[in-house]
Design a protein around this motif. Structure first.
Motif, PDB file in Angstrom:
ATOM      1  N   GLN A  94       0.856  -1.191   0.000  1.00 51.65           N
ATOM      2  CA  GLN A  94       0.000   0.000   0.000  1.00 51.65           C
ATOM      3  C   GLN A  94       0.889   1.236   0.000  1.00 51.65           C
ATOM      4  O   GLN A  94       1.895   1.275   0.702  1.00 51.65           O
ATOM      5  N   THR A  96       0.955   5.491   0.443  1.00 54.64           N
ATOM      6  CA  THR A  96       0.332   6.762   0.839  1.00 54.64           C
ATOM      7  C   THR A  96       1.391   7.843   0.712  1.00 54.64           C
ATOM      8  O   THR A  96       2.577   7.542   0.572  1.00 54.64           O
ATOM      9  N   GLU A  98       2.406  12.446   0.967  1.00 49.60           N
ATOM     10  CA  GLU A  98       2.143  13.862   1.226  1.00 49.60           C
ATOM     11  C   GLU A  98       2.885  14.668   0.180  1.00 49.60           C
ATOM     12  O   GLU A  98       3.946  14.256  -0.282  1.00 49.60           O
ATOM     13  N   VAL A 110      -2.482  15.773   1.198  1.00 48.66           N
ATOM     14  CA  VAL A 110      -2.376  14.342   1.470  1.00 48.66           C
ATOM     15  C   VAL A 110      -2.657  13.621   0.161  1.00 48.66           C
ATOM     16  O   VAL A 110      -3.599  13.955  -0.550  1.00 48.66           O
ATOM     17  N   LEU A 111      -1.820  12.652  -0.165  1.00 48.04           N
ATOM     18  CA  LEU A 111      -1.967  11.911  -1.408  1.00 48.04           C
ATOM     19  C   LEU A 111      -2.397  10.480  -1.116  1.00 48.04           C
ATOM     20  O   LEU A 111      -1.815   9.810  -0.267  1.00 48.04           O
ATOM     21  N   ARG A 112      -3.411  10.030  -1.816  1.00 50.92           N
ATOM     22  CA  ARG A 112      -3.839   8.629  -1.766  1.00 50.92           C
ATOM     23  C   ARG A 112      -3.518   8.024  -3.120  1.00 50.92           C
ATOM     24  O   ARG A 112      -3.692   8.673  -4.148  1.00 50.92           O
ATOM     25  N   PHE A 113      -3.041   6.796  -3.122  1.00 54.58           N
ATOM     26  CA  PHE A 113      -2.611   6.157  -4.364  1.00 54.58           C
ATOM     27  C   PHE A 113      -3.454   4.923  -4.659  1.00 54.58           C
ATOM     28  O   PHE A 113      -3.898   4.221  -3.762  1.00 54.58           O
ATOM     29  N   ARG A 114      -3.625   4.686  -5.949  1.00 54.65           N
ATOM     30  CA  ARG A 114      -4.294   3.480  -6.418  1.00 54.65           C
ATOM     31  C   ARG A 114      -3.386   2.858  -7.456  1.00 54.65           C
ATOM     32  O   ARG A 114      -2.810   3.549  -8.288  1.00 54.65           O
ATOM     33  N   SER A 122      -1.477   8.745  -7.970  1.00 54.37           N
ATOM     34  CA  SER A 122      -2.268   9.426  -6.933  1.00 54.37           C
ATOM     35  C   SER A 122      -3.677   9.706  -7.446  1.00 54.37           C
ATOM     36  O   SER A 122      -3.885   9.925  -8.636  1.00 54.37           O
ATOM     37  N   GLU A 124      -5.321  12.282  -6.350  1.00 61.55           N
ATOM     38  CA  GLU A 124      -5.395  13.745  -6.354  1.00 61.55           C
ATOM     39  C   GLU A 124      -4.327  14.311  -7.294  1.00 61.55           C
ATOM     40  O   GLU A 124      -3.204  13.840  -7.317  1.00 61.55           O
TER      41      GLU A 124
END
Length: 151
Positions: A94, A96, A98, A110-114, A122, A124
């Motif tokens: 996983q 995650t 910034e 804050v960056l969320r990754f897929r 990211s 965003e």
């Protein structure tokens, strides 16, 4: 033929020169102080004493992370998202992160990754420009961090 008469150098002349010189010095100092205050907030850690108490633990964590042998390529994609390509990381990791502007001109994000496997993107987008990206990769109980400037 007229003859020009030289005027004597007086105390008033010297006073005007001194006022002009120090006026320029003070104006430049004020301008530089204003520019410096606008571009860097000066806060690296909130409390340097508390940070110093954690220093050895941080060194131990960094050594353990280096021992994992993991790696990452971080870049700014054309659509504004951040792309991360991992090397040596086990499946199911996983990611995650910034993002913050080095000069504090834009708010932190804050960056969320897929992603799957080793390629992550990211969710965003961040504006174009120079950003400092910090990612954290977790695979089970193992954690690895990387920080990089992306333009």
């Amino acid at each position: 033929m007229s003859q020009s008469v030289a005027r004597p150098f007086t105390g008033r002349h010297m006073a005007a020169i001194m006022l002009a010189f120090f006026g320029v010095v003070i104006a430049v100092n004020l301008l530089m102080a204003q520019l410096a205050g606008r571009t860097f907030g000066g806060v690296v850690v909130q409390n340097s004493y508390v940070a110093s108490q954690h220093f050895n633990r941080w060194l131990d964590e960094a050594g353990a992370e280096r021992g994992l042998g993991w790696g990452a390529e971080i870049g700014h994609a054309a659509d504004g998202t951040i792309r991360v390509t991992l090397q040596g990381v086990p499946a199911g990791a996983q990611v995650t992160g910034e993002a913050w502007h080095p000069l504090g001109r834009a708010p932190d994000r804050v960056l969320r990754f897929r992603g799957t496997g080793t390629a992550f993107r990211s969710l965003e987008a961040i504006p174009a420009g120079r950003w400092r990206i910090r990612i954290e990769v977790r695979a089970g109980a193992r954690r690895w961090r990387r920080e990089q400037v992306v333009a």
